[in-house]
Design an enzyme around this catalytic site. Sequence first.
Site, PDB file in Angstrom:
ATOM      1  CD  GLU A  30      -2.988  -1.035   0.157  1.00  0.00           C
ATOM      2  OE1 GLU A  30      -3.297   0.102  -0.259  1.00  0.00           O
ATOM      3  OE2 GLU A  30      -3.480  -2.089  -0.285  1.00  0.00           O
ATOM      4  CB  SER A  40     -46.731 -31.036  43.861  1.00  0.00           C
ATOM      5  OG  SER A  40     -47.928 -31.788  43.794  1.00  0.00           O
TER       6      SER A  40
END
Length: 891
Positions: A86, A497
């Site tokens: 780059e 229950s």
Amino acid sequence: MKLIKKLMLLSGLGFFLAVISIIGMYFYLKPGLPSVEILREVKLQTPMRIFTLDGKLISQYGVKRRIPVSLDEVPETLVQALIATEDSRFYSHIGVDPIGVGRAFLNLITTGEMGQGASTLTMQMARGFFLTKEKKFSRKIRELFIALHMEQELSKDEILELYLNKVELGHRAFGFGAAAQVYYGKNLKQLDLAQLATLAGLPQAPSVLNPISRPERSKERRRIVLLRMLDEGYIDRQQFDEASQAPVTAKKHGAELGLDAPYLADLIYNEMVEIYGKEIAETSGFNVFATATYDMQKAAQEAVIQNLHDYDERHGFRGPLAQLWEPVMPAVVKPVAVVDGLEQGNTRPVEMPPHINKNAWSIEKVTAYLDSVEEIDPLLPAVVIAMQEKSVDVIIADGRIIQLVWDGLDWARAYIDDQTQGDEPEVAADILQKGMLVYIRKRPQDAVWQLAQLPDAAGALVALDPYNGAVRAVVGGYSFYKSQFNRATQAKRQVGSNIKPFVYASAIGNGYTLASIMNDAPINQWDSSSGVAWRPQNSPAVYEGPIRLRVALGMSKNVVSVRLLRGVGIDETVDYISRFGFDKDDIPRDETLSLGSGSHTPLEVVSGIAVLANGGFAVRPYFIERIENDLEELIWQAEPAYACNPCHDDSPEPEKSVDESDIEARLAAQFSQKSGRNSQKKKVKQSAEQVISPQTAFLVTEMMHSAVKANGNWNKKTFWLGTGWRATNLLQRDDIGGKTGTSNDSKDTWFSGFAGSLVATTWVGFDDASRQLGRVSRNQNLVNKNPEKFNWIGNALIGTEAGAMSAQPAWIRFMQVVLKDQPQVPREIPEGIVRVRIDLKTGKLTRRTDHTAMFEYFEVGTEPTTYVVDDELSLPIDDENPEPPEIDDIF
């Protein structure tokens, strides 16, 4: 020739004047350029990450994936690849490369078009932060100015580090740290030269050069990067050859999770969005730490999955997902030889058995088809390709051939309906045929591959610390990726229950004792308004007559619960139960309340159990322990209320008080508090609200201890079983207690209880609330594997599905893991509790010390005052050959 020289001279002069003009424009416009502080303080959009309490990543949320890295965390090879490709003169130019600019200017003169040349890394950063990618001369000039400005205010390393974290690299990855994870599932330092060169080639055009979408284009770009590195002397020819010829290994990866816990992560994500809003929550880089620990969350998930497979397998095999080709009879063929050294049940050589069926698919066609079939962890799709007498060979998507031995097949008798199963299979052909598409899974306990299916039933588990409400584990179903509905926090189901500990607590709080005698006898009540009789029954329909409360709760006697409700009163019971955190609107105002006709979530139930376990304090469940910002600074810390009053403070001396009139001092104190600077100084713990007395809480948990074990002596005729007896038998601990729960027709099953320093609730049922869990007949193949204890836990259980059989095993499996090597927690007896010797039959005081008596706990002032007389004594008849009781699953 002279004309050409003049043109070149004029061109050079024009270029020089242009440069001078640009420099002059820069200094003229400099005051209006973006402040460098914006660059220094720019907030990189980083995803929210969620961790367990002990730091294991469980999820990541955010559209942009970013893993910030510092320059010293980046391999030098990657920096070299970027600079070579780059901006080879990055460390020598001033932000603008004159050579690159000259090349671009010459290209403009000769072609009349603007190329993309001349952009340095600094200029790319300027464009990425402040500008667009439009190809206009004005944009390029602004880009140049900003680049010059950046170079004046930032060091080269600072610019490079910003670039490494900001640049877009495809597939929503921003920065090289995220790209390494997305493309390779690794961190940067784990990547080789070929992989780093691939990433370095992405900035130019990430959408068309990435190795997932365009592998060939990516390979070409990688070669260019490597050539530039070779030209610059960063690598030698051998390194170039090896890296350029390396295969493309990239594939899409998610975040590298320490544990995939999506139900927990989703709860935390939604809470963060509610607090901060979606945009801020997903992009601010929050590190959110759950209250759940890695070990507990993992154990909870595995327990729920295993329990649902156990339920599913004992009810039978529902058949293959599909029949891809019709088999040729006979189906049984000679077994394929196993490679030397390969254990039975593991991967076999990748070869197809002889094709005797012209319709059979080729390996290529089968694996291509399997690629399209959904995997549901831990289930893998597979196709049957060979049959032996008591084993089969299956192939999975990656081409491996796996043998399923009889131990992984013998469960698979035919499913007929939820109440009925077929005969036990005798050979593999009773279950499968070639060409069948099925699921398989590897059993975690022994790594044996097993035929499997996606469970029809659903389940949930939630565990929390009863002393402050911190949720230590939460599981909302079998697979979040099949159903995001969180049954632990969203599913209101009939509790059966499981409501009884709270009904009994209301009775204890209103003067009843553990020795109170109730009549366990059938109830037949005419309801004039409906014209029918209400006949609540025990399950099983066995009645003991006069019975103490401790035994009644432990054996889950329905009619006793109804009679207690009548004794206390419906309104009083509703008010009392609401103290445990249940919404009054969800509590029925009729006698069915006592049997659990109300619907509540597992989180609500376990929060109520916590009140009993912690001595009567209403702690509030919470899921987030702390939040850090993207710099790992503490910005929020949970401050729960604790089950104590007073809560003793063992922290250092508090800081000096702040003058309330001094605004600056107050702001400084608040900042220090939020930033965690005073984290070494503990705050005084807040006290949770005490909603029931510690004496009542203790007495109810005493009854719950009896409900999870065998009590008394069989030879002395005092033996009785708590409905949750499996818990003590398997955990072998004395610091546990709990309660089973089953709704009408076994549509909802529960187990809730405490163990050590945890409380937990498990639930199993169908998402279709009208569907019954059914019953199971004996599968002798499974019984033979553990003939003495087959009915304790697992897929060999028999009988009607109920809380003890369907839900409790998940609770037990979870506790087996999290309590391993943990010392037992001794029970603390609160003040105001006395212990006296009572007669087992009457609950009265007794002077006997034999099997007819026991010591029982009472709140001071409620203990019995009269002694049993001889006529009332319980004197069992001797039996020369007593038989052990037949264990039945009761509610």
